[in-house]
Motif scaffolding. Sequence first.
Motif, PDB file in Angstrom:
ATOM      1  N   SER A  72     -17.869  -3.329   5.849  1.00 42.80           N
ATOM      2  CA  SER A  72     -18.141  -4.070   4.616  1.00 42.80           C
ATOM      3  C   SER A  72     -16.855  -4.299   3.828  1.00 42.80           C
ATOM      4  O   SER A  72     -16.624  -5.390   3.293  1.00 42.80           O
ATOM      5  N   ALA A  73     -16.013  -3.266   3.748  1.00 44.87           N
ATOM      6  CA  ALA A  73     -14.755  -3.397   3.005  1.00 44.87           C
ATOM      7  C   ALA A  73     -13.826  -4.411   3.670  1.00 44.87           C
ATOM      8  O   ALA A  73     -13.165  -5.210   2.995  1.00 44.87           O
ATOM      9  N   LEU A  74     -13.775  -4.394   4.988  1.00 42.72           N
ATOM     10  CA  LEU A  74     -12.922  -5.338   5.709  1.00 42.72           C
ATOM     11  C   LEU A  74     -13.407  -6.774   5.526  1.00 42.72           C
ATOM     12  O   LEU A  74     -12.607  -7.702   5.379  1.00 42.72           O
ATOM     13  N   MET A  75     -14.722  -6.964   5.516  1.00 38.21           N
ATOM     14  CA  MET A  75     -15.261  -8.306   5.308  1.00 38.21           C
ATOM     15  C   MET A  75     -15.033  -8.766   3.878  1.00 38.21           C
ATOM     16  O   MET A  75     -14.659  -9.926   3.638  1.00 38.21           O
ATOM     17  N   ALA A  76     -15.249  -7.877   2.917  1.00 38.69           N
ATOM     18  CA  ALA A  76     -15.050  -8.249   1.513  1.00 38.69           C
ATOM     19  C   ALA A  76     -13.597  -8.589   1.229  1.00 38.69           C
ATOM     20  O   ALA A  76     -13.306  -9.448   0.384  1.00 38.69           O
ATOM     21  N   GLY A  77     -12.673  -7.930   1.921  1.00 39.72           N
ATOM     22  CA  GLY A  77     -11.250  -8.183   1.722  1.00 39.72           C
ATOM     23  C   GLY A  77     -10.626  -8.927   2.880  1.00 39.72           C
ATOM     24  O   GLY A  77      -9.498  -8.636   3.278  1.00 39.72           O
ATOM     25  N   LYS A  78     -11.361  -9.892   3.425  1.00 37.25           N
ATOM     26  CA  LYS A  78     -10.900 -10.574   4.648  1.00 37.25           C
ATOM     27  C   LYS A  78      -9.582 -11.322   4.460  1.00 37.25           C
ATOM     28  O   LYS A  78      -8.855 -11.579   5.426  1.00 37.25           O
ATOM     29  N   ASP A  79      -9.259 -11.700   3.219  1.00 36.83           N
ATOM     30  CA  ASP A  79      -8.029 -12.443   2.979  1.00 36.83           C
ATOM     31  C   ASP A  79      -6.862 -11.550   2.560  1.00 36.83           C
ATOM     32  O   ASP A  79      -5.744 -12.057   2.333  1.00 36.83           O
ATOM     33  N   ALA A  80      -7.090 -10.250   2.440  1.00 33.53           N
ATOM     34  CA  ALA A  80      -6.018  -9.337   2.024  1.00 33.53           C
ATOM     35  C   ALA A  80      -5.003  -9.160   3.149  1.00 33.53           C
ATOM     36  O   ALA A  80      -5.344  -9.208   4.335  1.00 33.53           O
ATOM     37  N   SER A  81      -3.761  -8.923   2.774  1.00 34.36           N
ATOM     38  CA  SER A  81      -2.714  -8.762   3.781  1.00 34.36           C
ATOM     39  C   SER A  81      -2.687  -7.354   4.374  1.00 34.36           C
ATOM     40  O   SER A  81      -2.266  -7.168   5.516  1.00 34.36           O
ATOM     41  N   HIS A  82      -3.135  -6.347   3.587  1.00 34.48           N
ATOM     42  CA  HIS A  82      -3.080  -4.954   4.011  1.00 34.48           C
ATOM     43  C   HIS A  82      -4.435  -4.280   3.794  1.00 34.48           C
ATOM     44  O   HIS A  82      -5.257  -4.762   2.999  1.00 34.48           O
ATOM     45  N   VAL A  83      -4.637  -3.154   4.487  1.00 39.20           N
ATOM     46  CA  VAL A  83      -5.919  -2.453   4.449  1.00 39.20           C
ATOM     47  C   VAL A  83      -5.677  -0.972   4.153  1.00 39.20           C
ATOM     48  O   VAL A  83      -4.828  -0.344   4.790  1.00 39.20           O
ATOM     49  N   VAL A  84      -6.430  -0.430   3.197  1.00 40.73           N
ATOM     50  CA  VAL A  84      -6.376   0.996   2.861  1.00 40.73           C
ATOM     51  C   VAL A  84      -7.799   1.529   2.912  1.00 40.73           C
ATOM     52  O   VAL A  84      -8.661   1.095   2.133  1.00 40.73           O
ATOM     53  N   ARG A 120      -0.741  -2.277  -3.763  1.00 38.40           N
ATOM     54  CA  ARG A 120      -0.972  -3.495  -4.551  1.00 38.40           C
ATOM     55  C   ARG A 120       0.246  -3.888  -5.388  1.00 38.40           C
ATOM     56  O   ARG A 120       0.303  -5.011  -5.895  1.00 38.40           O
ATOM     57  N   SER A 121       1.193  -2.966  -5.537  1.00 32.34           N
ATOM     58  CA  SER A 121       2.400  -3.334  -6.270  1.00 32.34           C
ATOM     59  C   SER A 121       3.214  -4.379  -5.511  1.00 32.34           C
ATOM     60  O   SER A 121       4.122  -4.997  -6.074  1.00 32.34           O
ATOM     61  N   ARG A 122       2.851  -4.594  -4.238  1.00 28.04           N
ATOM     62  CA  ARG A 122       3.592  -5.579  -3.442  1.00 28.04           C
ATOM     63  C   ARG A 122       2.688  -6.472  -2.596  1.00 28.04           C
ATOM     64  O   ARG A 122       3.051  -7.614  -2.292  1.00 28.04           O
ATOM     65  N   TYR A 123       1.496  -5.973  -2.198  1.00 28.05           N
ATOM     66  CA  TYR A 123       0.634  -6.701  -1.276  1.00 28.05           C
ATOM     67  C   TYR A 123      -0.764  -6.894  -1.863  1.00 28.05           C
ATOM     68  O   TYR A 123      -1.106  -6.295  -2.889  1.00 28.05           O
ATOM     69  N   THR A 124      -1.573  -7.701  -1.181  1.00 27.53           N
ATOM     70  CA  THR A 124      -3.008  -7.728  -1.470  1.00 27.53           C
ATOM     71  C   THR A 124      -3.679  -6.724  -0.546  1.00 27.53           C
ATOM     72  O   THR A 124      -3.261  -6.544   0.610  1.00 27.53           O
ATOM     73  N   VAL A 125      -4.715  -6.066  -1.047  1.00 31.03           N
ATOM     74  CA  VAL A 125      -5.268  -4.908  -0.333  1.00 31.03           C
ATOM     75  C   VAL A 125      -6.797  -4.991  -0.230  1.00 31.03           C
ATOM     76  O   VAL A 125      -7.482  -5.256  -1.216  1.00 31.03           O
ATOM     77  N   ALA A 126      -7.306  -4.752   0.972  1.00 33.58           N
ATOM     78  CA  ALA A 126      -8.726  -4.536   1.200  1.00 33.58           C
ATOM     79  C   ALA A 126      -8.966  -3.041   1.259  1.00 33.58           C
ATOM     80  O   ALA A 126      -8.237  -2.320   1.954  1.00 33.58           O
ATOM     81  N   THR A 127      -9.972  -2.555   0.543  1.00 36.70           N
ATOM     82  CA  THR A 127     -10.207  -1.106   0.516  1.00 36.70           C
ATOM     83  C   THR A 127     -11.669  -0.801   0.216  1.00 36.70           C
ATOM     84  O   THR A 127     -12.378  -1.615  -0.384  1.00 36.70           O
TER      85      THR A 127
END
Length: 430
Positions: free
Chosen positions: A102-114, A82-89
């Motif tokens: 559920s996490a992927l859907m909630a963070g559908k607009d994030a650039s990266h996934v953790v 998150r210090s550089r990107y938006t994150v779905a987690t």
Amino acid sequence: MSINLPRPLRRLRATVATTAASAATAASRATGRGAGGMIGGLVANAIDPTIMSTVGKDRPTVLITGTNGKSTTTRMTANALRSRYTVATNDGGDNMDAGIISALMAGKDASHVVLECDELHVPKVADRLHPTALILLNLTRDQLDRVGEINKLERALRACIEAHPEMTVIANCDDVLVTSAAFDAENVVWVSAGAGWIGDSVSCPRTGSHVVHNGDDWYATKPLADGREFRRPEPTWVVDSEALRTPMGDTPLDLKLPGNANRGNAAQAIAAAVSCFDISLDGARNAVEEVDNVAGRYSTIEFEGREVHMLLAKNPAGWQEALSMLDRDADGHVIAVNGQVADGEDLSWLWDVVFENFEGLKVHAAGERGTDLAVRLKYASINHDLIHDPVEAIRACPTGRVEVLANYTAFRDLKKALERSAQAAKEGNE
């Protein structure tokens, strides 16, 4: 059949799945049945079995797995990115298919996934999401009735790594089983993150030969089938009590979370962020150092004149680490053990925990499987009594500081009970 659907129908099905999932999540929250971290994913996957790949959208992804430390390392890694990107987690700890969806859907607009991922689910999740990186923390016996023998899990993870040669593996070289899983990886970053529990590292998982531990080093007494020596790889990242030693030089590591295991978790999170996601060392370290709470673990709750310090411990490795953080000078000590599905119904691991370390303390045994625990404490010659209700066990302690060690569902249920009590007391004083 679902794979061969025309593209417009696939898009329509995905839309229906995500819409239904959102409705189910909202209903779960509105009715107080839960936080919605699972139900949305269950509904979406039932409608569209390919939904994980669809909502993953080929985004840069890191999976975190291992027997212990998944939630903490996931929180640390997400903070670093998150210090550089938006994150779905999935920072709520829902680490199987439904929670991941559920996490992927909630963070559908994030650039990266953790994503924290249950060890058994890693191969299928990797096939669907094609992760950029996999953080392998440790492998020890846990939930034998569900997971089975640990060598079987090591083989499954080894096959997963072989099937995804483009994936960078951030592997703990101090763990024999993790090293075996990642030994042939084309892209591997070796981290010396520590191995407090070595009860499952006495033999080579590939040859069955004895593993000799000599200080920081370890090696198998028999070569692999191709003649190579199976030995601890030389790490490029090392964490100790003083600093984090990196390819860029040494840097201090001042965590808010206690224990050597969390220093190891931090080292692997930082190594992944720097090695795979172009995060600066200082940026990753600073972000990881800010993590101070993981789903209430290590928290202190005020309860009827007592400061209840909560520690989660789920298996021998986790208990060993928790015992190292235990305040022996506290006014009371409670151990709570359940044996629900989420804990693993097989509690034979209790006999691997060195409860003898409680010598000289009075312990209140609690939980649904408190009787099993009490038998183990009796054989460890620990002064104890049995009070099945953890709340009542805490009440049996003197006022002041009370140390509570609990396994998964015992921890979860006790935390909720104490928080309800605190809220009721607050409302009563208003």
